[in-house]
Enzyme design. Structure first.
Site, PDB file in Angstrom:
ATOM      1  N   ALA A 199      -1.570   9.055   1.785  1.00  0.00           N
ATOM      2  CA  ALA A 199      -0.261   9.694   1.659  1.00  0.00           C
ATOM      3  C   ALA A 199       0.688   9.541   2.845  1.00  0.00           C
ATOM      4  CB  ALA A 199      -0.448  11.187   1.361  1.00  0.00           C
TER       5      ALA A 199
ATOM      6  N   CYS B 219       3.236  -2.599   0.279  1.00  0.00           N
ATOM      7  CA  CYS B 219       4.523  -3.073   0.788  1.00  0.00           C
ATOM      8  C   CYS B 219       4.364  -4.467   1.381  1.00  0.00           C
ATOM      9  CB  CYS B 219       5.126  -2.099   1.794  1.00  0.00           C
ATOM     10  SG  CYS B 219       4.025  -1.666   3.156  1.00  0.00           S
TER      11      CYS B 219
ATOM     12  N   ASP C 153     -12.090   9.966   3.752  1.00  0.00           N
ATOM     13  CA  ASP C 153     -12.107   8.542   3.459  1.00  0.00           C
ATOM     14  C   ASP C 153     -11.825   8.401   1.962  1.00  0.00           C
ATOM     15  OD1 ASP C 153     -12.755   5.888   2.844  1.00  0.00           O
ATOM     16  OD2 ASP C 153     -14.354   5.803   4.327  1.00  0.00           O
TER      17      ASP C 153
ATOM     18  N   GLY D 296       4.266  10.280   4.188  1.00  0.00           N
ATOM     19  CA  GLY D 296       4.612  11.408   3.338  1.00  0.00           C
ATOM     20  C   GLY D 296       5.840  11.230   2.465  1.00  0.00           C
TER      21      GLY D 296
ATOM     22  N   ASP E  42      -1.213   4.237  -2.697  1.00  0.00           N
ATOM     23  CA  ASP E  42      -0.266   3.441  -1.913  1.00  0.00           C
ATOM     24  C   ASP E  42      -1.070   2.886  -0.747  1.00  0.00           C
ATOM     25  OD1 ASP E  42       2.333   2.437  -1.262  1.00  0.00           O
ATOM     26  OD2 ASP E  42       2.467   3.947   0.298  1.00  0.00           O
TER      27      ASP E  42
END
Length: 337
Positions: A141, A266, A194, A144, A212
């Site tokens: 996360a 990304c 983890d 954030g 993500d």
């Protein structure tokens, strides 16, 4: 080892410097994978003056005055009305002109009014199609931004935000404190587990899972100031897909039958994107890819997508006037036994 020195639009001082070691590596890999499209992508990624920033509003402390200011500067709302799932509570302004408004400082006890981000970061959030009352896991996360964006979309029944790295976890906690009112803390859990083990400890607990994943971040890696660190990153790059696959396998275990999972990175890397998804599909008979062609069609006016090689996902390519991404997004559904 430096390709060029990039100057801000004012030309008064030096800004970021492109790392030649990283660029040479990406030239070979992405030139082969993306073909002619790589030249445009490379020009955008190596020119921070071309980068754009989106302004995500916080519905818990709505910045009305900023909205007026952005309107006068000809910003417009991103995505509203272009796709069936686009909550009216999620407000994000963008401009075709490169630039950035100042970010707000963290102040204890005071909520920020907006969050600056790459607009493509909202695609995984919207693809998840969060509904009120659902149990959500954001497996990786930090820092954030996507967690904040998810909470702009709906009110989950339970929201587990996880970040394995201790320093990044502190960043995540500060972000949540800056954007989410204290009464909502009762439904939010922040952990430093983890992610590869969450599926075993919390099997079939979640309606929706966002992975993500840690990846070879093309934007930041291109501006590595430490050449030795950059070279080390490139050498370790081949190990990332294995970790990403393990995170996805854990996420599948944590997902209830009938639930949905979104995987995002990304990076432009085929090995970390579509190859990872293909590995999962080949090894999990209960996982079904969700066709995202409708999403690509609905969002093509704001984003440039790779034209081919994305059978089970979307890859956002930075482009002139649409300098968003890179961002890969794939959506998977877990079938009933």
């Amino acid at each position: 080892m430096v390709l060029s020195r990039l100057r801000p639009r004012s030309g008064r001082k030096l800004t970021k410097q492109v790392c030649r070691v990283v660029l040479d590596h990406l030239e070979k890999e992405y030139g082969r994978e993306l073909g002619d499209a790589w030249r445009t992508v490379r020009d955008i990624l190596t020119s921070p003056a071309c980068w754009q920033h989106a302004v995500l509003f916080n519905r818990f402390n709505y910045p009305f005055q900023l909205e007026k200011d952005l309107y006068l500067k000809r910003y417009h709302i991103l995505l509203q009305g272009y796709f069936p799932y686009c909550p009216k509570s999620l407000i994000c302004y963008i401009s075709r002109i490169p630039g950035r408004i100042p970010s707000e400082r963290h102040q204890f006890g005071k909520l920020k009014g907006y969050y600056l981000l790459n607009a493509a970061s909202l695609l995984p959030v919207l693809a998840l199609e969060l509904q009120n009352g659902e149990r959500i896991l954001d497996m990786c996360a930090a820092p954030g931004g996507k967690s904040v964006a998810l909470l702009q979309c709906a009110f989950p029944g339970y929201f587990h935000c996880n970040e394995y790295d201790t320093l990044r976890s502190r960043w995540l906690k500060q972000t949540l404190e800056s954007f989410i009112p204290r009464p909502m803390a009762n439904i939010i859990k922040v952990s430093e587990l983890d992610g590869r083990e969450i599926g075993d400890t919390q099997p079939e607990m979640f309606d929706k899972v966002l992975v993500d994943a840690p990846c070879s971040n093309d934007r930041s890696w291109l501006f590595s100031s430490d050449i030795q660190k950059a070279s080390c990153r490139l050498n370790q790059r081949r190990e990332l897909p294995l970790m990403q696959i393990e995170l996805l396998r854990s996420a599948i275990k944590a997902l209830r039958p009938g639930g949905s999972l979104v995987y995002s990175t990304c990076t432009l890397s085929k090995a970390e994107n579509i190859d990872v998804i293909n590995q999962i599909l080949n090894s999990h008979s209960n996982i079904i890819p969700v066709d995202m062609k409708e999403i690509a069609s609905a969002w093509s006016h704001e984003f440039t997508f790779a034209p081919s090689g994305q059978e089970y996902g979307l890859l956002v390519l930075p482009d002139k006037g649409k300098a968003w991404g890179p961002m890969f997004v794939a959506k998977l559904k877990k079938s009933a036994p």
